[in-house]
Design a protein around this motif. Structure first.
Motif, PDB file in Angstrom:
ATOM      1  N   UNK A   5       0.696  -1.301  -0.162  1.00  0.00           N
ATOM      2  CA  UNK A   5       0.043   0.108  -0.047  1.00  0.00           C
ATOM      3  C   UNK A   5       0.795   1.392  -0.067  1.00  0.00           C
ATOM      4  N   UNK A   6       2.151   1.066   0.004  1.00  0.00           N
ATOM      5  CA  UNK A   6       3.046   2.245   0.159  1.00  0.00           C
ATOM      6  C   UNK A   6       2.853   3.485  -1.084  1.00  0.00           C
ATOM      7  N   UNK A   7       2.860   2.570  -2.198  1.00  0.00           N
ATOM      8  CA  UNK A   7       2.768   3.325  -3.300  1.00  0.00           C
ATOM      9  C   UNK A   7       1.338   4.468  -3.424  1.00  0.00           C
ATOM     10  N   UNK A   8       0.347   3.737  -2.824  1.00  0.00           N
ATOM     11  CA  UNK A   8      -0.935   4.223  -2.830  1.00  0.00           C
ATOM     12  C   UNK A   8      -1.269   5.353  -1.565  1.00  0.00           C
ATOM     13  N   UNK A   9      -0.108   5.259  -0.405  1.00  0.00           N
ATOM     14  CA  UNK A   9      -0.254   6.169   0.540  1.00  0.00           C
ATOM     15  C   UNK A   9       0.175   7.750   0.492  1.00  0.00           C
ATOM     16  N   UNK A  10      -0.675   8.627   0.836  1.00  0.00           N
ATOM     17  CA  UNK A  10      -0.333  10.134   0.605  1.00  0.00           C
ATOM     18  C   UNK A  10       1.122  10.278   1.266  1.00  0.00           C
ATOM     19  N   UNK A  11       1.479   9.689   2.079  1.00  0.00           N
ATOM     20  CA  UNK A  11       2.684   9.801   2.969  1.00  0.00           C
ATOM     21  C   UNK A  11       3.816   8.954   2.538  1.00  0.00           C
ATOM     22  N   UNK A  12       3.575   8.399   1.251  1.00  0.00           N
ATOM     23  CA  UNK A  12       4.786   7.560   0.782  1.00  0.00           C
ATOM     24  C   UNK A  12       5.949   8.246   0.436  1.00  0.00           C
ATOM     25  N   UNK A  13       6.949   7.831   0.325  1.00  0.00           N
ATOM     26  CA  UNK A  13       8.412   8.722  -0.362  1.00  0.00           C
ATOM     27  C   UNK A  13       8.228   9.074  -1.518  1.00  0.00           C
ATOM     28  N   UNK A  14       8.743  10.503  -1.914  1.00  0.00           N
ATOM     29  CA  UNK A  14       8.611  10.746  -3.514  1.00  0.00           C
ATOM     30  C   UNK A  14       8.784   9.726  -4.509  1.00  0.00           C
ATOM     31  N   UNK A  15       9.763   8.851  -4.019  1.00  0.00           N
ATOM     32  CA  UNK A  15       9.944   7.650  -5.153  1.00  0.00           C
ATOM     33  C   UNK A  15       8.948   6.971  -5.359  1.00  0.00           C
ATOM     34  N   UNK A  16       7.971   6.799  -4.431  1.00  0.00           N
ATOM     35  CA  UNK A  16       6.895   5.858  -4.596  1.00  0.00           C
ATOM     36  C   UNK A  16       5.630   6.417  -4.975  1.00  0.00           C
ATOM     37  N   UNK A  17       5.771   7.942  -5.103  1.00  0.00           N
ATOM     38  CA  UNK A  17       4.426   8.594  -5.739  1.00  0.00           C
ATOM     39  C   UNK A  17       4.492   8.748  -7.178  1.00  0.00           C
ATOM     40  N   UNK A  18       3.313   8.986  -7.887  1.00  0.00           N
ATOM     41  CA  UNK A  18       3.128   9.277  -9.217  1.00  0.00           C
ATOM     42  C   UNK A  18       3.989  10.470  -9.622  1.00  0.00           C
ATOM     43  N   UNK A  19       4.819  10.528 -10.838  1.00  0.00           N
ATOM     44  CA  UNK A  19       5.504  11.657 -11.087  1.00  0.00           C
ATOM     45  C   UNK A  19       4.470  12.857 -11.556  1.00  0.00           C
ATOM     46  N   UNK A  20       4.945  14.111 -10.444  1.00  0.00           N
ATOM     47  CA  UNK A  20       3.965  15.255 -10.603  1.00  0.00           C
ATOM     48  C   UNK A  20       4.239  15.871 -11.875  1.00  0.00           C
ATOM     49  N   UNK A  21       3.353  16.815 -12.369  1.00  0.00           N
ATOM     50  CA  UNK A  21       3.673  17.609 -13.563  1.00  0.00           C
ATOM     51  C   UNK A  21       4.544  18.945 -13.386  1.00  0.00           C
ATOM     52  N   UNK A  22       5.167  19.408 -14.318  1.00  0.00           N
ATOM     53  CA  UNK A  22       6.046  20.501 -14.068  1.00  0.00           C
ATOM     54  C   UNK A  22       5.466  21.666 -13.506  1.00  0.00           C
ATOM     55  N   UNK A  23       4.233  22.006 -14.018  1.00  0.00           N
ATOM     56  CA  UNK A  23       3.508  23.221 -13.200  1.00  0.00           C
ATOM     57  C   UNK A  23       3.296  22.709 -11.724  1.00  0.00           C
ATOM     58  N   UNK A  24       2.980  21.637 -11.408  1.00  0.00           N
ATOM     59  CA  UNK A  24       2.889  21.140  -9.945  1.00  0.00           C
ATOM     60  C   UNK A  24       4.075  21.477  -9.163  1.00  0.00           C
ATOM     61  N   UNK A  25       5.119  20.967  -9.823  1.00  0.00           N
ATOM     62  CA  UNK A  25       6.462  20.882  -9.180  1.00  0.00           C
ATOM     63  C   UNK A  25       6.935  22.443  -8.923  1.00  0.00           C
ATOM     64  N   UNK A 108       1.613   9.103  13.455  1.00  0.00           N
ATOM     65  CA  UNK A 108       2.764   8.889  13.575  1.00  0.00           C
ATOM     66  C   UNK A 108       3.494   9.135  12.038  1.00  0.00           C
ATOM     67  N   UNK A 109       2.849   8.804  10.984  1.00  0.00           N
ATOM     68  CA  UNK A 109       2.986   9.044   9.579  1.00  0.00           C
ATOM     69  C   UNK A 109       3.331  10.641   9.611  1.00  0.00           C
ATOM     70  N   UNK A 110       2.371  11.387  10.078  1.00  0.00           N
ATOM     71  CA  UNK A 110       2.519  12.761   9.795  1.00  0.00           C
ATOM     72  C   UNK A 110       3.752  13.340  10.665  1.00  0.00           C
ATOM     73  N   UNK A 111       3.891  12.975  11.677  1.00  0.00           N
ATOM     74  CA  UNK A 111       5.196  13.281  12.521  1.00  0.00           C
ATOM     75  C   UNK A 111       6.646  13.080  11.933  1.00  0.00           C
ATOM     76  N   UNK A 112       6.494  11.863  11.235  1.00  0.00           N
ATOM     77  CA  UNK A 112       7.371  11.432  10.644  1.00  0.00           C
ATOM     78  C   UNK A 112       7.893  12.353   9.503  1.00  0.00           C
ATOM     79  N   UNK A 113       6.950  12.488   8.494  1.00  0.00           N
ATOM     80  CA  UNK A 113       6.924  13.287   7.754  1.00  0.00           C
ATOM     81  C   UNK A 113       7.316  14.845   7.761  1.00  0.00           C
ATOM     82  N   UNK A 114       6.699  15.230   8.967  1.00  0.00           N
ATOM     83  CA  UNK A 114       7.157  16.521   9.414  1.00  0.00           C
ATOM     84  C   UNK A 114       8.603  16.762   9.671  1.00  0.00           C
TER      85      UNK A 114
END
Length: 214
Positions: A5-25, A108-114
């Motif tokens: 489920x890591x790739x679907x988690x909003x707290x997943x590492x950047x490497x696990x997330x779908x690539x953002x578009x240039x505008x969003x980056x 815990x995920x939110x604190x770790x991300x922070x």
């Protein structure tokens, strides 16, 4: 975190997330640049002495750009980016998982991300919320929006109307408890780990006040 489920988690590492578009980056980079400039100026000269014009100059953007991303200086200091992520993560937890276990996991995920962002920034935010009335006032105002997101997740999990009084009170008890844990941390010189204080706050919400010592 379960690797399935890591790739679907909003707290997943950047490497696990779908690539953002240039505008969003670019938007993310601009927000981060403005925030970094603000924190640097506050550390150098204090909160009250730091102006939007100074922030814009340090970030190499126009004041209007700063206001396009952040309505007030207090909004630059505070962060609500994790609120929708937490609500999304709560909705993604297993239906049979005990509610408080789900809440602890997400917190815990939110604190770790922070902390990954910058532990010093987390302490600065908490310090300003205690010391600067305008920041504390804005934080209290933002609790309402946080509570709305949380009560929607609570309503979905428990099959209850998210606008009912019971759900609204329950959600705001969580929001208030987490805010107080952060402020307690700052008031006591950042002794210990914020994660442990959050767990203590959740213990109170789950079990009530501790019994009085004999």
């Amino acid at each position: 975190m379960n690797p399935m489920t890591a790739a679907r988690s909003p707290f997943a590492s950047p490497a696990d997330r779908p690539q953002l578009g240039l505008r969003e980056r670019k938007k993310i980079k601009t927000r981060e640049t403005i925030r970094a400039a603000t924190y640097a100026l506050i550390k150098e000269q204090g909160y009250d002495a730091t102006t939007i014009e100074q922030i814009a100059d340090r970030a190499e953007v126009s004041p209007s750009t700063v206001f396009r991303y952040f309505p007030t200086k207090e909004d630059i200091v505070l962060t609500d980016e994790y609120d929708p992520l937490m609500a999304e993560e709560l909705r993604g937890r297993p239906a049979g998982e005990p509610w408080m276990e789900s809440v602890r996991h997400v917190m815990h995920l939110a604190i770790e991300a922070n902390n990954r962002e910058d532990p010093e920034v987390a302490r600065l935010r908490a310090h300003l919320a205690v010391q600067v009335p305008a920041v504390r006032s804005r934080m209290v105002e933002s609790m309402s929006a946080t509570g709305r997101l949380l009560r929607e997740a609570i309503g979905e999990r428990h099959g209850l109307d998210p606008d009912s009084l019971a759900v609204r009170v329950y959600a705001m008890a969580f929001v208030g408890g987490l805010m107080e844990a952060s402020m307690y941390w700052a008031e006591n010189g950042f002794e210990g780990e914020l994660r442990d204080l959050v767990d203590q706050a959740l213990d109170v919400l789950e079990h009530g006040l501790p019994t009085q010592n004999p």
